[in-house]
Every structure is written in C-alpha cells, then in structure tokens.
Write a protein that holds these residues in place. Structure first.
Motif, mmCIF file in Angstrom:
data_model
loop_
_atom_site.group_PDB
_atom_site.id
_atom_site.type_symbol
_atom_site.label_atom_id
_atom_site.label_comp_id
_atom_site.label_asym_id
_atom_site.label_seq_id
_atom_site.Cartn_x
_atom_site.Cartn_y
_atom_site.Cartn_z
ATOM 1 N N LEU A 198 18.874 47.139 40.477
ATOM 2 C CA LEU A 198 19.623 46.535 39.374
ATOM 3 C C LEU A 198 19.965 47.549 38.294
ATOM 4 O O LEU A 198 21.032 47.465 37.683
ATOM 5 N N SER A 199 19.099 48.520 38.077
ATOM 6 C CA SER A 199 19.346 49.508 37.020
ATOM 7 C C SER A 199 20.455 50.483 37.389
ATOM 8 O O SER A 199 21.118 51.032 36.510
ATOM 9 N N SER A 200 20.656 50.693 38.696
ATOM 10 C CA SER A 200 21.643 51.690 39.123
ATOM 11 C C SER A 200 23.028 51.108 39.372
ATOM 12 O O SER A 200 23.989 51.851 39.571
ATOM 13 N N ALA A 201 23.155 49.765 39.344
ATOM 14 C CA ALA A 201 24.411 49.130 39.744
ATOM 15 C C ALA A 201 25.404 49.008 38.598
ATOM 16 O O ALA A 201 25.038 48.966 37.426
ATOM 17 N N ASP A 202 26.686 48.936 38.984
ATOM 18 C CA ASP A 202 27.756 48.684 38.020
ATOM 19 C C ASP A 202 28.107 47.203 37.937
ATOM 20 O O ASP A 202 28.671 46.750 36.948
ATOM 21 N N TYR A 203 27.796 46.458 38.997
ATOM 22 C CA TYR A 203 28.111 45.024 39.061
ATOM 23 C C TYR A 203 27.159 44.350 40.026
ATOM 24 O O TYR A 203 26.632 44.973 40.957
ATOM 25 N N PRO A 216 26.781 43.302 34.469
ATOM 26 C CA PRO A 216 27.931 42.409 34.669
ATOM 27 C C PRO A 216 27.804 41.673 35.999
ATOM 28 O O PRO A 216 27.413 42.253 37.015
ATOM 29 N N ILE A 217 28.154 40.381 35.991
ATOM 30 C CA ILE A 217 28.017 39.547 37.183
ATOM 31 C C ILE A 217 29.381 38.994 37.572
ATOM 32 O O ILE A 217 30.116 38.463 36.739
#
Length: 501
Positions: free
Chosen positions: A427-432, A461-462
């Motif tokens: 989750l920390s490395s994701a853009d979306y 962002p989701i």
C-alpha cells in the motif's frame, strides 16, 4: 522419443511470446528455465508441469552451463515427449543456445529451435527508440560486455567507434563506465547520446538517458538497473523521455479475486502500469447449500426471472448446472436479467442474451427499472444467484414492490491472509488502489484494521468499479478518487489514465 525445444521467451512482455513458444510452454511436460524469463510468463505454465530453475545471475549461479547441458541430456532419457529449455530473449543471442544445441546433437537427442524476440531490438522500441532509422542510423551492432574473467572484452574499440549506427551492449551494467571510456578514447564524441534501458517491455521498465561522457564515472553504481542494455547512438534522440503507454511507472493495486485478476492486470500492464496483485478474497462453492442448489436447478420452471448481479454469480451458477448434469437449456422457462455489461458479457460467452439490463448498474436502479419494465401479474418468484455475503438491498426492494425473491447463496467469499509488512509495503508503494466489488473493500479493511493500518487506505487514491463498490468505500469515511463511468474494466483503466495524466 523425447524432443528438447530450445525456446526464446522474448524480452519479458508475455504478449511478445511467439505463437509457437506459447503452444510449447503450455503443453510441455518439463520446462528448464532461466532467471531472465519473466515471472508473468512463468505464470502461464500449467501447475502440473515439472519445472527446473537453472537461472544464472552475476555472482549467484544456480547451475553452471556444463551442468545444464548434462541435465538436458538426462531429462531427455526419461519417458516424456516435450522438454522445453526456456530462455529469455532469443536462444541464439548471448544465451548459450548454440552450445546446448551441439550437446543435444552429439547425444543423438531430437531438438527444435524456437526463436524469440531479443531484448536488444524490443526494449529500446518500448521507449520509441528505433535501432535503425534511415536519417540517423543505417546499422546496429549487438555485443556482450560480459567475459568469463569479468573484465571488459577485448574488442577493437577503434573499429566500433568508427562504425557508426547503433551499438547495443548486453550484460554490461557493471562495465558502463569502462565501455564509455573505451569508446571515447577510441574516437567517439563524448556528447554521443547513450542510455541504459532497464527491464525493457515489462511494467518495471526504466530509461536512463545521458551522453556517453556522462557515463564515464567509475564510482557510479548501476547494478539496480539489472537486467539492462547499454545503447549508444543518435537514435536515442528520437525518444521523448517517456513511452507512449500512459501508465508507465505507475504502481496500481488490484484487489480482485486471483482467478479474476488477470483481465484487469493485463489491461493495466498493456498501458504500462505495474499491477500489484493484492486479492483480498478467494471464492469457493458454498457446500452448505449443495442440496438446495441441486434441487433449485432442477426446478427452474418455478421461476419467472433469474437475476444475475455479477460475473461471479454467472460463473458459479453455470458450474452448479454442470455439476447437476444440466446445461443452459435448463434456463428455457426463465427470463434473464443482468446487472451491467461485465455480467452480460459473461452470460453472452455462454450463449445467453439477457432480456433486461438497467441503465445504471446498482441495486436501486435495477429494482426501479425492472419494476417499471415488468408486470406485477407475473406471479412466479425471482431467483437471485449470489454470494453468501451479498447485500439484501435488491431482494428487499423487489419484495417491497410485490415481487417475491429466492436468494440462492451459491458461493462464499473467503478472506486471504497477509503479513503486516507485506500489506504495509504494497500500500505504501502504490499510486492507486482499485476495487471491483464491495466484498473486496470490506475484506481489505478487515485486514488493515487487524494490523491497525487503516490510515494507509485514507492516504491512497482509490478507483472503483460501480456505485455499489463506491458506497462500500464511503462506509469507511473515504471518498473514492474516481468511479468508472461504466462498470467495465476498460472504463476503469481509461479513468485511471485520465486521472494520472
């Protein structure tokens, strides 16, 4: 008699596999593969195939080449028909394929060569770099910067400097400064464009473009770019610093159930994104209602309509039909309603054309438009195949309007466990983060709450598929960054592209 197939797996993108390569890796009894074969290609191999990982990487060889040769001969003595020796790129381009062919030939073993697309041509192309161009480069030269001693190969550097065209060095990440210095000393202009092309054609691909002179610092460490090509020539100026794939460099989490994730994963990767698979649920047949399901399917004539609200409901319904010894003809007494284009596509793939689909893809619109569309004089109840955890909104709205419903809980949604650090890192490395169902959202939140990591969801962002999934996100005090305008994978990916421009 066994046949050994020396197969090129291409540079990494599974869609660049040749048709023959795909046919062989999905039907072989044994596959011996290298470290440079893409994990996405390994995923295509059936679970029943016997695998041997003989990958060689600098400083970490799992098997030496003579041992690999001997293994191929040994496997060919077994009672199997197809043995695939799978190599990244092309088996005859810096890949010891010629040596393995000679060993097989000397042992009297049948073999076949299946060429693959080599990285030297494909990887630059994914960054809009043609290795030849009539106005810029009329030739290209592929070389390996690797030698058994670990030193720079003894090339005629003066000849290479005068050659012109495009120079492409394989396996040269640890020799970048030495190559650059040798070419400059041999007469190349220090301002000549040069680039490291790392992990080309994969979602992790990156391009480091400089001049040749800027690559001469012997203290600079480029090992993080491995595997990479070192490309030198004027053609690099044709690159505009980015690829035409708009999601390149973006990391996007996919929370769909694993057996469904491939369609979204492939759509994201086709646009250049790195899809981080984080399925929160796995689906399984609801064994607790097996008797009820079997009885219900044999008495479908009792129902006026069957409402399918998801592709999962379609999949498990037809699986139950097969288990009961029935097929789509059993649906003849009923009319079919579908909630959304993805569900309709799943029905159409089974030869079923829905009789009704609402204009908006959520329970309230489904119920309201169906009530307007149908007649209350239809006395037969409605059958609702669904998950055991499905919301009661749709049957409640229909029953309030006088339409009796029978909800059939065909399958269960079981949470998948993850370790705390695995969740945090993803989750920390994701853009979306993407969510295609409300159950995926609820199970993800349960996981995060157990580790007290829910703040990570508020920071990310989701993107969601459909209003019902959006409501599930809002129930935790989070507003989705985007909602796909249509409940389709294509619409979701297009929305992400627009949002990340």
């Amino acid at each position: 008699m066994s046949t050994v197939y020396l197969v090129g797996a291409g540079p990494g993108d599974p869609k660049l596999l040749t048709r023959r390569a795909y046919e062989l890796i999905t039907t072989a009894e044994i596959i011996v593969y290298d470290a440079l074969v893409s994990p996405r290609i390994i995923e295509l191999i059936p679970p029943t195939t016997r695998l041997y990982n003989v990958g060689k990487r600098y400083g970490a060889h799992s098997m030496k080449q003579p041992e690999i040769n001997a293994l191929l001969v040994e496997l060919a003595s077994e009672d199997v028909k197809k043995i695939v020796r799978l190599k990244g790129g092309d088996p005859f381009v810096f890949a010891h394929g010629g040596e393995e062919m000679q060993v097989l030939r000397e042992a009297g073993i049948r073999y076949e060569i299946v060429p693959g697309i080599t990285a030297g041509l494909a990887a630059p192309a994914y960054f809009d770099i043609p290795v030849t161009h009539r106005a810029v480069s009329r030739s290209f030269t592929c070389l390996t910067a690797h030698s058994e001693s670990g030193e720079l190969p003894d090339f005629d550097w003066t000849a290479l400097a005068k050659l012109g065209g495009t120079l492409i060095f394989y396996m040269g990440v640890r020799q970048i400064a030495s190559i650059s210095q040798a070419l400059i000393e041999a007469g190349c202009d220090a301002s000549t464009p040069a680039a490291l092309v790392s992990r080309g054609t994969t979602p992790q691909q990156t391009l480091l473009a400089r001049t040749l002179g800027e690559f001469t610092d012997a203290e600079e460490d480029f090992t993080a770019y491995t595997p990479a090509l070192f490309v030198i020539g004027e053609v690099i100026r044709l690159n505009e610093g980015s690829t035409s794939r708009p999601l390149t460099g973006k990391k996007i989490i996919v929370t769909r159930a694993r057996h469904q994730a491939s369609s979204l994963q492939e759509a994201l990767e086709a646009e250049g994104a790195e899809a981080l698979l984080l399925p929160t649920i796995e689906l399984s047949t609801n064994q607790e209602v097996a008797t009820e399901v079997s009885s219900c399917l044999r008495e479908l004539y009792r129902y006026g309509w069957i409402f399918f609200t998801s592709p999962n409901a379609v999949e498990f319904f037809f699986a139950a039909l097969r288990e009961a010894g029935l097929d789509s003809r059993a649906l003849a007494p009923c009319r079919i309603a579908s909630l959304g284009p993805m569900t309709s596509a799943s029905l159409l793939s089974r030869g079923i054309q829905p009789d009704f689909m609402p204009s908006a893809y959520h329970a309230k619109a489904f119920a309201a438009e169906f009530i307007q569309h149908s007649s209350k004089c239809e006395a037969k109840p409605i059958l609702l195949p669904a998950s055991a955890l499905a919301h009661d909104d749709l049957p409640r709205l229909l029953e309030e309007a006088g339409y009796p419903c029978h909800r059939l809980p065909l399958y269960t949604n079981n949470p998948i466990h993850y370790e705390q650090e695995e969740l945090r890192a993803t989750l920390s490395s994701a853009d979306y983060l993407t969510a295609c169902s409300s159950s995926a959202v609820h199970h993800l939140v349960e996981l995060l709450e157990a580790y007290q990591l829910t703040e990570l969801l508020h920071e990310l962002p989701i993107a969601v598929l459909g209003e019902q999934t959006a409501e599930a996100v809002r129930s935790y005090g989070i507003e989705p960054q985007l909602i796909a305008p249509q409940a389709t994978i294509t619409a979701l990916v297009d929305s992400l592209i627009e949002s990340l421009r």
